[in-house]
Design a protein around this motif. Structure first.
Motif, PDB file in Angstrom:
ATOM      1  N   ILE A 154      -0.516   7.335 -22.656  1.00 44.88           N
ATOM      2  CA  ILE A 154      -0.931   6.897 -23.989  1.00 44.88           C
ATOM      3  C   ILE A 154      -1.670   5.566 -23.894  1.00 44.88           C
ATOM      4  CG2 ILE A 154      -0.049   6.121 -26.234  1.00 44.88           C
ATOM      5  CD1 ILE A 154       2.187   8.244 -25.809  1.00 44.88           C
TER       6      ILE A 154
ATOM      7  N   ALA B 154      -9.821   5.404 -22.160  1.00 45.24           N
ATOM      8  CA  ALA B 154     -10.147   6.348 -21.087  1.00 45.24           C
ATOM      9  C   ALA B 154     -10.426   7.718 -21.686  1.00 45.24           C
ATOM     10  CB  ALA B 154      -8.986   6.422 -20.104  1.00 45.24           C
TER      11      ALA B 154
ATOM     12  N   ARG C 266     -10.751  11.320 -17.135  1.00 45.30           N
ATOM     13  CA  ARG C 266     -10.143  10.202 -16.427  1.00 45.30           C
ATOM     14  C   ARG C 266      -8.624  10.218 -16.579  1.00 45.30           C
ATOM     15  NH1 ARG C 266     -12.070   5.383 -14.502  1.00 45.30           N
ATOM     16  NH2 ARG C 266     -10.474   3.787 -14.323  1.00 45.30           N
TER      17      ARG C 266
ATOM     18  N   GLN D 206       3.966  10.455 -21.565  1.00 42.22           N
ATOM     19  CA  GLN D 206       4.459   9.188 -21.024  1.00 42.22           C
ATOM     20  C   GLN D 206       3.626   8.023 -21.570  1.00 42.22           C
ATOM     21  OE1 GLN D 206       6.726   8.768 -17.826  1.00 42.22           O
ATOM     22  NE2 GLN D 206       7.574  10.435 -19.008  1.00 42.22           N
ATOM     23  N   ASP D 207       4.291   6.875 -21.650  1.00 45.25           N
ATOM     24  CA  ASP D 207       3.613   5.712 -22.220  1.00 45.25           C
ATOM     25  C   ASP D 207       2.351   5.321 -21.459  1.00 45.25           C
ATOM     26  OD1 ASP D 207       5.209   5.405 -24.363  1.00 45.25           O
ATOM     27  OD2 ASP D 207       6.405   3.749 -23.578  1.00 45.25           O
ATOM     28  N   PHE D 208       2.377   5.444 -20.122  1.00 45.83           N
ATOM     29  CA  PHE D 208       1.195   4.965 -19.398  1.00 45.83           C
ATOM     30  C   PHE D 208      -0.019   5.846 -19.648  1.00 45.83           C
ATOM     31  CE2 PHE D 208       3.172   7.653 -16.103  1.00 45.83           C
ATOM     32  CZ  PHE D 208       2.091   8.371 -15.646  1.00 45.83           C
TER      33      PHE D 208
ATOM     34  N   GLY E 256       7.930   2.650 -18.194  1.00 50.59           N
ATOM     35  CA  GLY E 256       7.142   3.863 -18.395  1.00 50.59           C
ATOM     36  C   GLY E 256       5.695   3.607 -18.763  1.00 50.59           C
ATOM     37  N   SER E 257       5.366   2.363 -19.096  1.00 52.49           N
ATOM     38  CA  SER E 257       4.033   2.147 -19.652  1.00 52.49           C
ATOM     39  C   SER E 257       3.008   1.730 -18.608  1.00 52.49           C
ATOM     40  CB  SER E 257       4.094   1.111 -20.764  1.00 52.49           C
ATOM     41  OG  SER E 257       4.596  -0.105 -20.268  1.00 52.49           O
ATOM     42  N   LEU E 258       3.430   1.604 -17.334  1.00 56.29           N
ATOM     43  CA  LEU E 258       2.471   1.294 -16.276  1.00 56.29           C
ATOM     44  C   LEU E 258       2.424   2.458 -15.291  1.00 56.29           C
ATOM     45  CD1 LEU E 258       3.488  -2.403 -15.499  1.00 56.29           C
ATOM     46  CD2 LEU E 258       1.810  -1.597 -17.146  1.00 56.29           C
ATOM     47  N   ASN E 259       1.220   2.912 -14.989  1.00 55.51           N
ATOM     48  CA  ASN E 259       1.056   4.029 -14.066  1.00 55.51           C
ATOM     49  C   ASN E 259       1.565   3.634 -12.678  1.00 55.51           C
ATOM     50  OD1 ASN E 259       0.168   6.051 -12.379  1.00 55.51           O
ATOM     51  ND2 ASN E 259      -1.785   6.292 -13.412  1.00 55.51           N
TER      52      ASN E 259
ATOM     53  N   PRO F 128      -2.294  12.264 -10.075  1.00 59.32           N
ATOM     54  CA  PRO F 128      -1.614  11.631  -8.940  1.00 59.32           C
ATOM     55  C   PRO F 128      -0.095  11.623  -9.099  1.00 59.32           C
ATOM     56  CG  PRO F 128      -3.427  10.265  -9.678  1.00 59.32           C
ATOM     57  CD  PRO F 128      -3.265  11.343 -10.700  1.00 59.32           C
ATOM     58  N   ASN F 129       0.365  11.575 -10.335  1.00 58.36           N
ATOM     59  CA  ASN F 129       1.801  11.584 -10.563  1.00 58.36           C
ATOM     60  C   ASN F 129       2.381  12.989 -10.543  1.00 58.36           C
ATOM     61  OD1 ASN F 129       2.682   8.707 -11.206  1.00 58.36           O
ATOM     62  ND2 ASN F 129       0.826   8.939 -12.412  1.00 58.36           N
TER      63      ASN F 129
ATOM     64  N   SER G  20       0.822  -1.202   0.000  1.00 61.68           N
ATOM     65  CA  SER G  20       0.000   0.000   0.000  1.00 61.68           C
ATOM     66  C   SER G  20       0.862   1.259   0.000  1.00 61.68           C
ATOM     67  CB  SER G  20      -0.917  -0.008   1.215  1.00 61.68           C
ATOM     68  OG  SER G  20      -0.118  -0.060   2.371  1.00 61.68           O
ATOM     69  N   GLU G  21       0.485   2.196  -0.829  1.00 58.26           N
ATOM     70  CA  GLU G  21       1.068   3.543  -0.872  1.00 58.26           C
ATOM     71  C   GLU G  21       2.579   3.560  -0.762  1.00 58.26           C
ATOM     72  OE1 GLU G  21      -2.459   5.493  -1.648  1.00 58.26           O
ATOM     73  OE2 GLU G  21      -0.355   5.815  -2.020  1.00 58.26           O
ATOM     74  N   SER G  22       3.213   2.757  -1.571  1.00 58.55           N
ATOM     75  CA  SER G  22       4.642   2.624  -1.425  1.00 58.55           C
ATOM     76  C   SER G  22       5.375   3.900  -1.795  1.00 58.55           C
ATOM     77  CB  SER G  22       5.113   1.487  -2.296  1.00 58.55           C
ATOM     78  OG  SER G  22       4.486   1.596  -3.542  1.00 58.55           O
ATOM     79  N   TYR G  23       4.836   4.637  -2.753  1.00 56.94           N
ATOM     80  CA  TYR G  23       5.515   5.846  -3.195  1.00 56.94           C
ATOM     81  C   TYR G  23       5.560   6.865  -2.064  1.00 56.94           C
ATOM     82  CZ  TYR G  23       6.484  10.019  -5.956  1.00 56.94           C
ATOM     83  OH  TYR G  23       7.017  11.182  -6.444  1.00 56.94           O
TER      84      TYR G  23
ATOM     85  N   VAL H 204     -13.755   1.592 -18.160  1.00 53.24           N
ATOM     86  CA  VAL H 204     -14.088   2.715 -19.047  1.00 53.24           C
ATOM     87  C   VAL H 204     -15.073   2.300 -20.136  1.00 53.24           C
ATOM     88  CG1 VAL H 204     -11.972   4.003 -18.629  1.00 53.24           C
ATOM     89  CG2 VAL H 204     -12.048   2.420 -20.531  1.00 53.24           C
TER      90      VAL H 204
ATOM     91  N   ARG I  35       1.152   4.780  -9.851  1.00 51.99           N
ATOM     92  CA  ARG I  35       0.232   4.976  -8.727  1.00 51.99           C
ATOM     93  C   ARG I  35      -0.986   4.069  -8.774  1.00 51.99           C
ATOM     94  NH1 ARG I  35       1.631   9.906  -6.920  1.00 51.99           N
ATOM     95  NH2 ARG I  35       3.861   9.944  -7.172  1.00 51.99           N
TER      96      ARG I  35
ATOM     97  N   PHE J 181       3.699  -1.734 -25.330  1.00 54.99           N
ATOM     98  CA  PHE J 181       4.761  -0.738 -25.385  1.00 54.99           C
ATOM     99  C   PHE J 181       6.143  -1.342 -25.251  1.00 54.99           C
ATOM    100  CE2 PHE J 181       0.974   1.452 -24.263  1.00 54.99           C
ATOM    101  CZ  PHE J 181       1.080   2.680 -24.875  1.00 54.99           C
TER     102      PHE J 181
ATOM    103  N   HIS K 293       6.121  -1.037  -9.395  1.00 55.53           N
ATOM    104  CA  HIS K 293       7.552  -1.005  -9.091  1.00 55.53           C
ATOM    105  C   HIS K 293       8.033  -2.280  -8.414  1.00 55.53           C
ATOM    106  CE1 HIS K 293       7.550  -0.424  -4.663  1.00 55.53           C
ATOM    107  NE2 HIS K 293       6.293  -0.117  -4.916  1.00 55.53           N
TER     108      HIS K 293
ATOM    109  N   GLU L  98      -8.772  -1.295 -15.985  1.00 52.83           N
ATOM    110  CA  GLU L  98      -9.260   0.021 -16.412  1.00 52.83           C
ATOM    111  C   GLU L  98     -10.094  -0.065 -17.682  1.00 52.83           C
ATOM    112  OE1 GLU L  98      -6.368   3.145 -17.278  1.00 52.83           O
ATOM    113  OE2 GLU L  98      -7.931   4.469 -16.514  1.00 52.83           O
TER     114      GLU L  98
ATOM    115  N   ALA M  45      -3.509   4.568 -21.459  1.00 50.64           N
ATOM    116  CA  ALA M  45      -4.870   4.831 -20.986  1.00 50.64           C
ATOM    117  C   ALA M  45      -5.749   5.310 -22.143  1.00 50.64           C
ATOM    118  CB  ALA M  45      -4.835   5.878 -19.877  1.00 50.64           C
TER     119      ALA M  45
ATOM    120  N   ARG N 212      -7.051  10.553 -13.053  1.00 47.70           N
ATOM    121  CA  ARG N 212      -6.600   9.265 -12.534  1.00 47.70           C
ATOM    122  C   ARG N 212      -5.148   8.974 -12.891  1.00 47.70           C
ATOM    123  NH1 ARG N 212      -9.746   4.841 -11.071  1.00 47.70           N
ATOM    124  NH2 ARG N 212      -7.682   4.143 -10.455  1.00 47.70           N
ATOM    125  N   HIS N 213      -4.723   9.454 -14.047  1.00 46.35           N
ATOM    126  CA  HIS N 213      -3.389   9.067 -14.493  1.00 46.35           C
ATOM    127  C   HIS N 213      -2.349  10.156 -14.314  1.00 46.35           C
ATOM    128  CE1 HIS N 213      -4.534   5.173 -16.200  1.00 46.35           C
ATOM    129  NE2 HIS N 213      -5.680   5.767 -16.468  1.00 46.35           N
TER     130      HIS N 213
ATOM    131  N   TYR O   2       1.840  -2.927  -6.717  1.00 45.68           N
ATOM    132  CA  TYR O   2       2.156  -1.769  -7.562  1.00 45.68           C
ATOM    133  C   TYR O   2       3.265  -2.128  -8.554  1.00 45.68           C
ATOM    134  CZ  TYR O   2      -0.853   1.182  -4.815  1.00 45.68           C
ATOM    135  OH  TYR O   2      -1.951   1.724  -4.236  1.00 45.68           O
TER     136      TYR O   2
END
Lengths: 348, 325
Positions: free
Chosen positions: A240, A247, A251, A236-238, B105-108, A259-260, A8-11, B123, B110, B100, B155, B119, A242, A255-256, B153
């Protein structure tokens, strides 16, 4: 077990771990938390009502009731319950031995006037008294809530505007970005303090208005940070990914990307709180902020300044409190920035 | 055009304007993709190879309309992709997914693995609650990951595991076409083969069609039915994989083939070194774009662009070269 925890919430825990290593940052954070604690429980620290007392065989909790009543929150029964009223602190000694009371550390309220004016600090009045014989320590404690509220509410407003405006500019780019960026540049050019002064002439001077005006002018740096982060993240790829998954824009933004993008924005908000406290103190000092007799560090400093010749001791408490509060928020912001990204250290 | 072709790309061009100066005047174009045509039959794999910067990735992203095309046509099943409005395109992409290159880089960072994969279901309103959870677990199993990873997650995973998550995300919508944008080039060689085999298994199971973009010819040979070789925004050779690897016709393809490392030390190597750098796509050379580096170039190569024509007497093996037969 170890693996489970990192789920959980590692970042955030990662940032927190790095922040904990930074002693100055932790000192600032402790001071900020102490301020919030003092602001929340001010009637327990300074009040002419006992915290707990037994009177004519009944128990009362007047200072605790005051916490809720003075803030207009809490359950209904507590709002309408009558606090136990004692005329003066020294009434304590007139209570018969059956009676019992625990008093706050500073047994004066922020409004309570005595006949002892301009007293220097003593064991009875820790920071002395002011020109109306009010206990300065009690006024300082009750003034803390103004500093805390101004910081959080004004920056809450600023963050809301800044994140939405900056996010739109960064996400859509093109002419939206051009228009918003120019708007940000225009607002940055305003001499904020004098703009607020000018606005406060038209508005009724009150703490709510001060907070709203600081919020409405203080969003520019938050917007810039958010814009930059959105521009960085939207390719960023993530993000793209989405979009490919289907999405919609809202969203993707919330969502993407958001948060970052929050971490550097949070730093900017922390510095903003320090600035807001300073501006509020300045406004209250000039008489446009919190109105007497309600205490705020700014107007305590004002009365101290007016009586500088008679009672120079009055000037120190508000000055030191403002200085430390601003310093503490800046230390927290600094530490947060270093914890998020050591590379950011050189900017700002 | 046969009925079996799921994706038809005709004369696709993607040019990026170069803007300079105070008024952002367009002073030229980077011709990242410059007239690319190909078709992919349903259930087959087309490998798209070429050096870095030759426009492979741009082709893939333009087909998905992530980058606006300058001209050309992309027909997917029966719809003209470039003529759809935004909402139609959003629906159309349910059948066309992307994997990708960069598994980091291709996974969020968070979002949990479960939410990343789920997702698509959310959607498009395909599954909710428990049903969604079960679908995600099923996808995790399909790509060879444990269901227990659902709340982890990104990482916490290795590159190969992340790439599996990316594949699961692409599969969530039951697509018909998956564009694999260098899906293995960021991975260890041992992991590469696992991922390639996984992709092949999934293709068999779901009847997927792949556009497999890569620069590693050995990997492409393994997975592809057809191969297109790109150079500087153009396709220079197109053939079935067997044909291409046995009889490379274009000098550029021959040079690439000679660069594949041979694991057998006894086999004789005839390495064809290429001189110079890839020319800038904003200012491509006249005639055949490969002529400044071509060991076989003749005068005609400098002045005229060779057409794609059949070589080796095989109508399905085409190359753009004046010299080769």
């Amino acid at each position: 077990m170890k693996k489970k925890k990192s789920q959980s919430e590692s970042y955030l825990s990662n940032i927190w771990r790095r922040m904990k290593k930074n002693r100055r940052c932790m000192a600032g954070l402790i001071f900020v938390l102490a301020m919030i604690g003092i602001a929340t429980f001010s009637p327990l620290l300074a009040s002419n009502q006992p915290i707990i007392c037994k009177h004519e065989g009944k128990w009362y909790f007047p200072a605790i009731v005051e916490i809720f009543q003075s803030r207009g929150v809490g359950p209904h029964w507590i709002k309408k319950s009558q606090p136990f009223n004692l005329p003066q602190f020294n009434a304590k000694r007139q209570l018969d031995p059956e009676e019992f009371a625990i008093w706050p550390m500073i047994p004066y309220s922020e409004f309570e006037q005595t006949t002892e004016y301009y007293l220097p600090p003593s064991s009875q009045h820790w920071l002395g008294t002011d020109e109306l014989g009010r206990d300065i320590a009690a006024r300082m404690i009750h003034g803390t809530s103004v500093a805390v509220k101004v910081g959080f509410i004004s920056m809450g407003i600023a963050a809301l505007i800044g994140i939405v405006v900056g996010g739109l500019a960064g996400y859509w780019g093109g002419w939206v970005d051009i228009v918003i960026s120019r708007l940000i540049e225009i607002v940055i050019c305003f001499p904020v303090f004098f703009l607020i002064l000018a606005i406060m002439v038209w508005l009724e001077p009150s703490i709510i208005n001060v907070m709203v005006v600081i919020g409405l002018t203080g969003w520019t740096s938050i917007a810039r940070y958010t814009r930059g982060e959105f521009i960085r993240l939207k390719t960023q790829d993530f993000v793209i990914a989405a979009e490919v998954v289907g999405a919609k824009h809202g969203r993707i933004m919330f969502r993407h990307i958001l948060p970052n993008a929050m971490a550097p924005v949070l730093v900017s908000i922390t510095f903003g709180i320090a600035g807001a406290i300073l501006v509020e103190s300045g406004l209250s000092w000039l008489g446009f902020g919190v109105q007497a007799p309600a205490p705020s560090w700014g107007n305590i400093l004002r009365t101290a300044y007016d009586s500088l010749r008679v009672a120079p001791h009055m000037v120190y408490p508000p000055c030191i409190a403002i200085f430390l509060a601003v310093l503490a928020y800046n230390l927290v912001g600094d530490g947060l920035r270093d914890a998020i990204d050591p590379k950011l250290r050189k900017q700002g | 055009m046969s009925q079996k072709d799921i994706l038809i790309v005709r004369e696709l061009k993607t040019h990026f304007p170069i803007k300079r100066g105070l008024f952002r005047k367009t002073i030229g174009h980077v011709k990242a993709v410059d007239g690319v045509s190909f078709t992919i039959p349903k259930g087959k794999t087309l490998g798209l190879v070429g050096e870095s910067g030759c426009g492979k990735t741009t082709v893939g992203r333009t087909i998905l309309r992530l980058i606006p095309a300058t001209s050309g046509q992309v027909q997917f099943e029966n719809s003209d992709v470039f003529k759809l409005d935004a909402e139609q395109m959003r629906q159309r992409r349910r059948d066309m997914q992307l994997i990708f290159q960069d598994p980091y880089g291709s996974l969020n960072p968070r979002m949990t693995i479960g939410n990343i994969i789920g997702e698509a279901l959310t959607v498009h309103d395909l599954a909710k609650g428990k049903e969604r959870q079960e679908k995600i677990c099923e996808l995790l199993r399909k790509v060879g990951l444990s269901e227990n990873y659902i709340n982890r997650y990104p990482h916490e995973f290795s590159g190969g595991q992340r790439q599996r998550v990316g594949i699961a995300r692409a599969l969530a919508l039951n697509p018909k076409l998956i564009i694999c944008d260098e899906p293995v080039s960021a991975l260890d060689v041992s992991i590469q083969s696992q991922i390639v085999n996984l992709l092949q298994d999934l293709q068999e199971e779901f009847g997927l069609t792949y556009l497999f973009i890569a620069h590693d010819l050995a990997v492409v040979e393994h997975i592809s039915d057809y191969v297109a070789v790109m150079y500087l925004g153009k396709i220079v050779e197109y053939a079935s994989a067997d044909d291409l690897y046995e009889h490379p016709s274009h000098p550029y393809t021959q040079a690439l083939m000679s660069a594949i490392p041979q694991p057998d030390p006894k086999r004789k190597k005839t390495h064809i070194p290429l001189k110079g750098e890839v020319p800038s796509p904003s200012n491509p050379p006249s005639g055949c774009p490969f002529h400044p580096r071509c060991p076989k170039a003749v005068a005609q190569c400098k002045s005229e662009m060779p057409p794609l024509e059949s070589k080796n007497g095989n109508p399905n093996h085409i190359a753009a070269c004046w010299v080769s037969e």
